[in-house]
Enzyme design. Sequence first.
Site, PDB file in Angstrom:
ATOM      1  N   TYR A  73      39.045  26.460  13.947  1.00  0.00           N
ATOM      2  CA  TYR A  73      39.652  27.475  13.076  1.00  0.00           C
ATOM      3  C   TYR A  73      39.218  27.274  11.624  1.00  0.00           C
ATOM      4  O   TYR A  73      38.827  28.232  10.933  1.00  0.00           O
ATOM      5  CB  TYR A  73      41.172  27.394  13.192  1.00  0.00           C
ATOM      6  CG  TYR A  73      41.937  28.362  12.336  1.00  0.00           C
ATOM      7  CD1 TYR A  73      42.152  29.674  12.752  1.00  0.00           C
ATOM      8  CD2 TYR A  73      42.485  27.961  11.122  1.00  0.00           C
ATOM      9  CE1 TYR A  73      42.876  30.561  11.964  1.00  0.00           C
ATOM     10  CE2 TYR A  73      43.217  28.834  10.333  1.00  0.00           C
ATOM     11  CZ  TYR A  73      43.414  30.133  10.764  1.00  0.00           C
ATOM     12  OH  TYR A  73      44.135  31.011   9.987  1.00  0.00           O
ATOM     13  N   ILE A 129      51.597  38.299   8.127  1.00  0.00           N
ATOM     14  CA  ILE A 129      51.021  38.720   6.850  1.00  0.00           C
ATOM     15  C   ILE A 129      50.455  40.131   6.927  1.00  0.00           C
ATOM     16  O   ILE A 129      50.621  40.935   5.995  1.00  0.00           O
ATOM     17  CB  ILE A 129      49.952  37.703   6.416  1.00  0.00           C
ATOM     18  CG1 ILE A 129      50.629  36.395   6.005  1.00  0.00           C
ATOM     19  CG2 ILE A 129      49.097  38.241   5.270  1.00  0.00           C
ATOM     20  CD1 ILE A 129      49.697  35.226   5.888  1.00  0.00           C
ATOM     21  N   THR A 148      54.794  32.186   9.747  1.00  0.00           N
ATOM     22  CA  THR A 148      54.410  33.364  10.523  1.00  0.00           C
ATOM     23  C   THR A 148      54.447  33.041  12.016  1.00  0.00           C
ATOM     24  O   THR A 148      54.397  31.865  12.410  1.00  0.00           O
ATOM     25  CB  THR A 148      52.989  33.823  10.155  1.00  0.00           C
ATOM     26  OG1 THR A 148      52.055  32.807  10.560  1.00  0.00           O
ATOM     27  CG2 THR A 148      52.859  34.061   8.653  1.00  0.00           C
ATOM     28  N   SER A 193      41.581  30.762   4.890  1.00  0.00           N
ATOM     29  CA  SER A 193      42.580  29.688   4.897  1.00  0.00           C
ATOM     30  C   SER A 193      42.110  28.527   4.049  1.00  0.00           C
ATOM     31  O   SER A 193      40.917  28.201   4.037  1.00  0.00           O
ATOM     32  CB  SER A 193      42.817  29.204   6.328  1.00  0.00           C
ATOM     33  OG  SER A 193      43.616  28.033   6.330  1.00  0.00           O
ATOM     34  N   SER A 246      52.307  41.994  12.949  1.00  0.00           N
ATOM     35  CA  SER A 246      53.217  40.888  12.657  1.00  0.00           C
ATOM     36  C   SER A 246      52.708  40.101  11.458  1.00  0.00           C
ATOM     37  O   SER A 246      51.582  40.287  11.003  1.00  0.00           O
ATOM     38  CB  SER A 246      53.369  39.954  13.868  1.00  0.00           C
ATOM     39  OG  SER A 246      52.153  39.277  14.131  1.00  0.00           O
ATOM     40  N   LYS A 262      37.037  29.755   9.178  1.00  0.00           N
ATOM     41  CA  LYS A 262      37.507  30.204   7.870  1.00  0.00           C
ATOM     42  C   LYS A 262      36.492  29.883   6.772  1.00  0.00           C
ATOM     43  O   LYS A 262      36.345  30.623   5.803  1.00  0.00           O
ATOM     44  CB  LYS A 262      38.875  29.582   7.563  1.00  0.00           C
ATOM     45  CG  LYS A 262      39.985  30.077   8.488  1.00  0.00           C
ATOM     46  CD  LYS A 262      40.124  31.589   8.408  1.00  0.00           C
ATOM     47  CE  LYS A 262      41.068  32.181   9.403  1.00  0.00           C
ATOM     48  NZ  LYS A 262      41.255  33.633   9.253  1.00  0.00           N
TER      49      LYS A 262
END
Length: 281
Positions: A201, A52, A234, A175, A50, A205
């Site tokens: 998160y 990207i 997304t 990100s 799914s 990253k």
Amino acid sequence: MTFYRNTVWFMKGLQEYTKSGYEAAAKRFAPADLDVSLSGRSFIITGANSGIGKCAAQEIAIRGGTVHMVCRDQGRAEAAKVEIVTKSKNEDVHVHIVDMSSARQVWQFAQSFSQKHTVHVLINNAGCMVNQRELTEEGLEKNFATNALGTYILTTALIPALKKVQDPRVITVSSGGMLTQKLNVDDLQFEKGTFDGTMAYAQNKRQQVILTERWASQHKEIHFSCMHPGWADTPAVQSSMPSFHAKMQSRLRTEAMGADTVVWLAVSPAAVKQPSGLFFQ
């Protein structure tokens, strides 16, 4: 994260990470960079069912590359494969079921794959943002296990195989959110203080960017890069950041826009003219 750092990052994002930011940057793109045949080249893409990852897999398959989709869910992976094969007319698309949060599964997959297949390009795209602190079966915080440790194990395990081929590359989807975080090596499992999934998160990253720099300095034969796809619409953004998605939906990039830099880094001869180890945004 300080209020100032957060504000500066958000203002930067409104200008550069949105659909309008992509459209402005696209005026300087060189379409010929992507006019390539990928016949004979093999690509591993994690999280390819799914968003990207799927868009990147589609673009690579269209150009004749062999695509190895590394996914967690068999049903969604097979459905995505059918769609990719149908659109690309390329039957050389394969599904591998791996939970990237499981260090054991990731290591076993990498060892098995290296014995049976060739890999020219690894795209570390799979990721998660779990907003409540959750441990894996191996006792690891799930965001860290998936985003940082899983990426580290898969990449390092495949480095010997990558060094055997011509023009090997590793692309990690990071990100721009990492710009809100300084690297903190004292609390990798987020055991101290109040848990914040968004900050965990972002820290993961940041870790990916540092790993990319280290790999590039240690393995000169391979071209390493990491990138920020921008703020794209997304399934992951919809489920993990519903409030942000609701407020920003009209400004978000399409999945294809988010995958654009991934594809360029993975296939274009122009990409490897850039120094190894860079972060693209």
